[in-house]
Design an enzyme around this catalytic site. Structure first.
Site, mmCIF file in Angstrom:
data_model
loop_
_atom_site.group_PDB
_atom_site.id
_atom_site.type_symbol
_atom_site.label_atom_id
_atom_site.label_comp_id
_atom_site.label_asym_id
_atom_site.label_seq_id
_atom_site.Cartn_x
_atom_site.Cartn_y
_atom_site.Cartn_z
ATOM 1 N N CYS A 278 -2.239 12.341 0.217
ATOM 2 C CA CYS A 278 -0.814 12.431 -0.062
ATOM 3 C C CYS A 278 -0.106 12.978 1.176
ATOM 4 O O CYS A 278 -0.760 13.485 2.094
ATOM 5 C CB CYS A 278 -0.534 13.334 -1.272
ATOM 6 S SG CYS A 278 -1.067 15.038 -1.002
ATOM 7 N N CYS B 147 -1.045 16.332 2.703
ATOM 8 C CA CYS B 147 -2.254 16.414 3.538
ATOM 9 C C CYS B 147 -1.872 16.304 5.011
ATOM 10 O O CYS B 147 -2.467 16.971 5.868
ATOM 11 C CB CYS B 147 -3.230 15.295 3.182
ATOM 12 S SG CYS B 147 -3.919 15.423 1.520
ATOM 13 N N CYS C 194 0.857 -15.014 0.981
ATOM 14 C CA CYS C 194 0.749 -13.768 0.220
ATOM 15 C C CYS C 194 -0.310 -12.891 0.889
ATOM 16 O O CYS C 194 -0.938 -13.282 1.873
ATOM 17 C CB CYS C 194 0.398 -14.028 -1.245
ATOM 18 S SG CYS C 194 -1.142 -14.923 -1.469
ATOM 19 N N CYS D 3 -3.820 -14.091 1.943
ATOM 20 C CA CYS D 3 -3.944 -14.842 3.203
ATOM 21 C C CYS D 3 -4.263 -13.879 4.351
ATOM 22 O O CYS D 3 -5.075 -14.198 5.226
ATOM 23 C CB CYS D 3 -2.650 -15.591 3.511
ATOM 24 S SG CYS D 3 -2.235 -16.878 2.322
ATOM 25 N N ASP E 13 23.376 20.057 2.476
ATOM 26 C CA ASP E 13 23.644 21.175 3.358
ATOM 27 C C ASP E 13 25.138 21.115 3.693
ATOM 28 O O ASP E 13 25.731 20.035 3.672
ATOM 29 C CB ASP E 13 22.797 21.041 4.627
ATOM 30 C CG ASP E 13 23.175 22.074 5.671
ATOM 31 O OD1 ASP E 13 23.196 23.252 5.319
ATOM 32 O OD2 ASP E 13 23.462 21.675 6.812
#
Length: 849
Positions: free
Chosen positions: A93, A96, A166, A169, A542
């Site tokens: 994730c 990490c 796609c 391939c 902010d």
């Protein structure tokens, strides 16, 4: 951003080193003989991979916390740094990547460390060669695996590949090239239509290998023969169409044998490419659409249905041609960015002006930009004034006036007069090059919906294919019909098994949206963030520099000592290293007063509060009212002045020695012109449920801005860690939360939010690195456009997926009554693929609200 007077470091163009630190980091640097330290460096009781942001010492970068100190200018020439790139395995994730970054920045010889989770890539800048064995051990300690590149000379090329329909391939191409001895590594991106290959083949051999498996390609950057190839492909299709038409005519006049012969020739002409690709796909153990269509066409011929077989491959070939043309349009946006980069620059030398390739121009060289030319590299104007069209970088259509000392970016257009500039970034490090790299990575990173559909297709296709085989065998064995009848139905089911339309329904929309955003000055780091942005229903802003202009001015200076000049010199000496808007305003005010700074032995950063410095053996402090109260200063005589200023929405900054108060600055900032319009659009058109402002400024200033913008909540007097807490609270209330800031002082909250959005990314590399989405222009009106584009993308993905599944279900229901023909099954697949691609292309027309 905590609005004390010393919130961040100044980025000086000729400095040797800068400091990058989060709200909980420790940094030291040598600044013109001044030692600058960050106070908040004590270890915490708990420090997880998501709790803090990494600290990086970076060349030419500005990275500050709410109160960090930075470098003053230096005339020392910067040393050349080498960037080392590695691949990382084991990251689950984005947190990490943060953990790995934090662990490696503590090693002194690493000038800059950046980890890209999506690309699984580690980059380290260093003045010396790295010890790979030591680096491997350090990475292993942190729980990951470092893949060290081969140190021998590599021959890596990128090829533009056409003909991929796609992602299967792309897999076929990869597996084919992996079997070739002279190929070390190969990676194919269906989204970008590119293949990166490390090899010892010549380009002609690579093209031949691509042609073998039914694709075309050329080295990226070279002229393509794609148009001639496409016209060549059209000839067999036209002949096939004529032969099928002629065969149908002969059938109507009852001519025997000849029609089937014509259908057979048409089948070979229009299906040859698919048959060849199917052969190599089977060798690569890939059950792609070419395999399914080839089985259906050949199967139809075997049972005597020559017309059906010829029609299958003819319609399939036409569908592929249309689909490839549409896909090329979705990939064209990134190509337009690449074409913006000039190939040559006019370099000023002692002998005169010489022409050089941009790759050969070094940092520190001076170049001339003529009227009508594109700026060759990033840098600063040394001589001349002009007007620059920055639309390629920021998406802003209005040209910007530039003069001496202003920044210019590669790829932007000089519309007025010639000027001379000094180069500050090499060709590979320009903002434009960085954008192109990040957009390419973003297009490769799979969105959650795309990843799910890919997993589904891997199960769906073989399952339906197996079902088709059983349909051909079991019913005839049970004497439920003839072999020919059920074999034909099985062939129909094989065609239906092709998930092409479903598989491309998501990536084609993602790639189109990311490309459109890049052209409009918005950098979205990947499909995952595009999808998340489409679900946002709460935004935390902010204040300083985001909702407001971020350029406050000193409205009043109150002297509390006997020596006005000495007091202002102390203020200038403390604030001159900071790039925070309040600090810059105070420094500018002292310059206008004609005073010059003192030299200090030590300047200490008091994170979230202010700055302290020692001058002539006396310790001085400059910062907010809250901090001075905590230090025990008697402010009774100033309470009415402070209260009145804060009620007016102004900010008070105090200056004092250890013994006495010396002065008081009153500053104010104004709302951006576009903020009111942007907030209105977010509420009315994007339907954002909750708009919140987070600021370290006082409650009076925050309330004034919040009221003017009609915000739902305003939180003032916040430290960086308190901003994190508020964002966490919003998420706990089930809001999908985005935070908008500068990407530097908001770094802790950026990690906490669902989506982080940085403004003004064209001016800072840090914003490009830290945020999930970057608004390259310093313009808040790009935010409603970004969220609107994200929502539109989610809508189109849903439409594409539902349509693809619905077509398959209808075709499936028509199989068993015998109402479906093979050519209808092909239309349901290739036709649907073309339609979902055309639907996604609607995102190219999406413009700023």
């Amino acid at each position: 951003m905590t609005t004390t007077c010393c919130a961040s470091n100044e980025d000086d163009r000729l400095q040797t080193k800068d400091i990058q630190s989060s709200c909980c980091s420790k940094s030291t640097s040598e600044i013109a003989g001044t030692s600058i330290q960050t106070e908040s460096s004590l270890p915490k009781e708990e420090d997880t991979c998501c709790s803090t942001i990494s600290k990086t010492e970076a060349k030419n970068s500005e990275t500050d916390t709410c109160c960090s100190s930075g470098n003053a200018s230096s005339d020392v020439i910067q040393p050349d740094h080498t960037t080392h790139t590695y691949r990382i395995e084991g990251m689950d994730c984005p947190s990490c990547a943060v953990t790995l970054e934090k662990g490696l920045v503590t090693i002194a010889e690493y000038q800059k460390v950046s980890v890209n989770y999506g690309a699984a890539r580690l980059k380290i800048e260093s003045e010396s060669e790295l010890d790979d064995r030591r680096l491997q051990n350090e990475v292993k300690k942190l729980g990951f695996q470092l893949i060290v590149p081969n140190k021998e000379e590599k021959h890596i090329q990128t090829y533009a590949v056409s003909g991929m329909d796609c992602s299967s391939c792309a897999k076929t191409i990869e597996q084919h090239f992996q079997k070739i001895d002279d190929v070390q590594t190969v990676t194919v991106s269906f989204a970008r239509g590119e293949m990166e290959i490390e090899h010892h083949l010549d380009p002609h051999q690579v093209k031949n290998e691509l042609n073998k498996i039914g694709f075309d390609g050329h080295v990226k950057g070279e002229e393509s023969s794609e148009s001639s190839t496409r016209s060549f492909e059209g000839i067999p299709l036209i002949l096939s169409g004529i032969l099928i038409g002629l065969g149908l005519f002969l059938q109507t006049v009852e001519v025997l044998y000849l029609p089937n012969a014509l259908f057979g020739i048409a089948l070979i002409l229009s299906g040859w490419k698919a048959f060849r690709s199917a052969f190599y796909a089977v060798r690569a153990r890939s059950l792609d659409m070419n395999v399914l269509m080839s089985v259906a066409a050949i199967g139809a011929a075997l049972i005597g249905e020559w017309l059906e077989g010829a029609t299958v491959v003819f319609l399939f070939a036409i569908g592929n041609l249309l689909q490839n043309h549409s896909l090329a349009r979705t990939r064209h946006s990134i190509q337009k960015l690449i074409e913006l980069s000039p190939k040559e620059a006019f370099v000023l030398t002692e002998e005169g002006v010489i022409r050089k390739s941009v790759e050969a121009v070094r940092i520190g060289e001076k170049i001339r930009i003529r009227p009508g030319d594109q700026v060759a590299l990033d840098g600063m104007i040394l001589k001349g004034t002009t007007t620059i069209n920055q639309a390629p970088i920021t998406g802003e259509s209005i040209p910007v006036d530039k003069s001496e000392g202003d920044q210019v970016f590669a790829g932007t257009l000089n519309m007025d007069r010639s000027f001379d500039m000094i180069v500050e970034k090499t060709y590979q490090e320009t903002t434009l090059a960085h954008i192109i790299e990040l957009v390419e990575e973003a297009q490769d990173n799979k969105a959650p919906s795309e990843a799910f559909i890919d997993r589904f297709a891997k199960v769906y296709t073989p399952f339906v294919f197996l079902g088709a085989l059983l349909l051909m065998i079991v019913p005839p064995l049970l004497q439920l019909g003839s072999w020919g009848e059920w074999f034909y139905k099985g062939l129909e089911l094989i065609v239906i098994a092709c998930p092409c339309a479903l598989v491309i329904s998501t990536p084609v929309a993602i790639v189109t949206a990311i490309g459109n955003a890049a052209r409009n000055g918005v950098l979205i780091k990947g499909g995952v963030f595009l999808e998340k942005a489409g679900k946002i229903d709460a935004i935390a802003f902010d204040k300083t520099g985001t909702l407001t202009k971020g350029t406050p001015i000193v409205q009043q200076f109150m002297l509390l000592s006997d020596d006005r000049e000495h007091t202002l010199r102390i203020a200038h000496s403390l604030e001159r290293h900071s790039s925070h808007p309040l600090a810059k305003a105070i420094a500018e005010h002292t310059v206008q007063e004609g005073v010059y700074p003192l030299e200090s032995n030590t300047v200490i950063n008091r994170v979230g509060n202010g700055v302290s410095g020692e001058f002539e053996h006396i310790l001085y402090h400059i910062g907010g009212v809250k901090w001075f109260r905590e230090m025990g200063y008697a402010l009774g005589m100033l309470d009415s002045t402070i209260e009145h200023a804060e009620k007016q929405g102004q900010t008070v900054v105090l200056l004092g020695s250890d013994a006495d108060l010396l002065g008081l600055f009153i500053l104010s900032d104004e709302v951006r012109d576009e903020s009111v319009d942007a907030i209105r659009k977010l509420k009315e058109k994007i339907k954002i449920k909750k708009l919140v402002m987070l600021t370290g400024d006082n409650a009076g200033a925050a309330a004034r801005i919040g009221k003017k913008l009609s915000l739902d909540e305003v939180h003032a007097n916040l430290l960086p860690q308190e901003k994190v807490r508020i964002v966490e609270d919003m998420r706990r209330q089930s809001f999908q939360t985005a935070i908008v800031g500068d990407g530097i002082n908001d770094a802790p909250a950026f990690v906490t939010a669902d989506v982080s959005i940085a403004m003004g990314g064209a001016g800072t590399d840090t914003a490009l690195e830290t945020a999930d989405i970057v608004l390259m222009a310093d313009n808040l009106n790009k935010l409603p456009y970004t969220l609107d584009l994200s929502k539109a993308t989610l809508t189109i993905i849903k439409q594409n997926v539902i349509f693809s599944i619905l077509i398959k279900l209808i075709a499936l229901m028509l199989v068993f009554p015998g109402w479906l023909t093979l050519w209808m099954a092909v239309l349901s697949d290739t036709g649907a693929a073309v339609l979902v691609t055309l639907n996604a292309l609607r995102l190219l027309k999406k413009r700023t609200l």
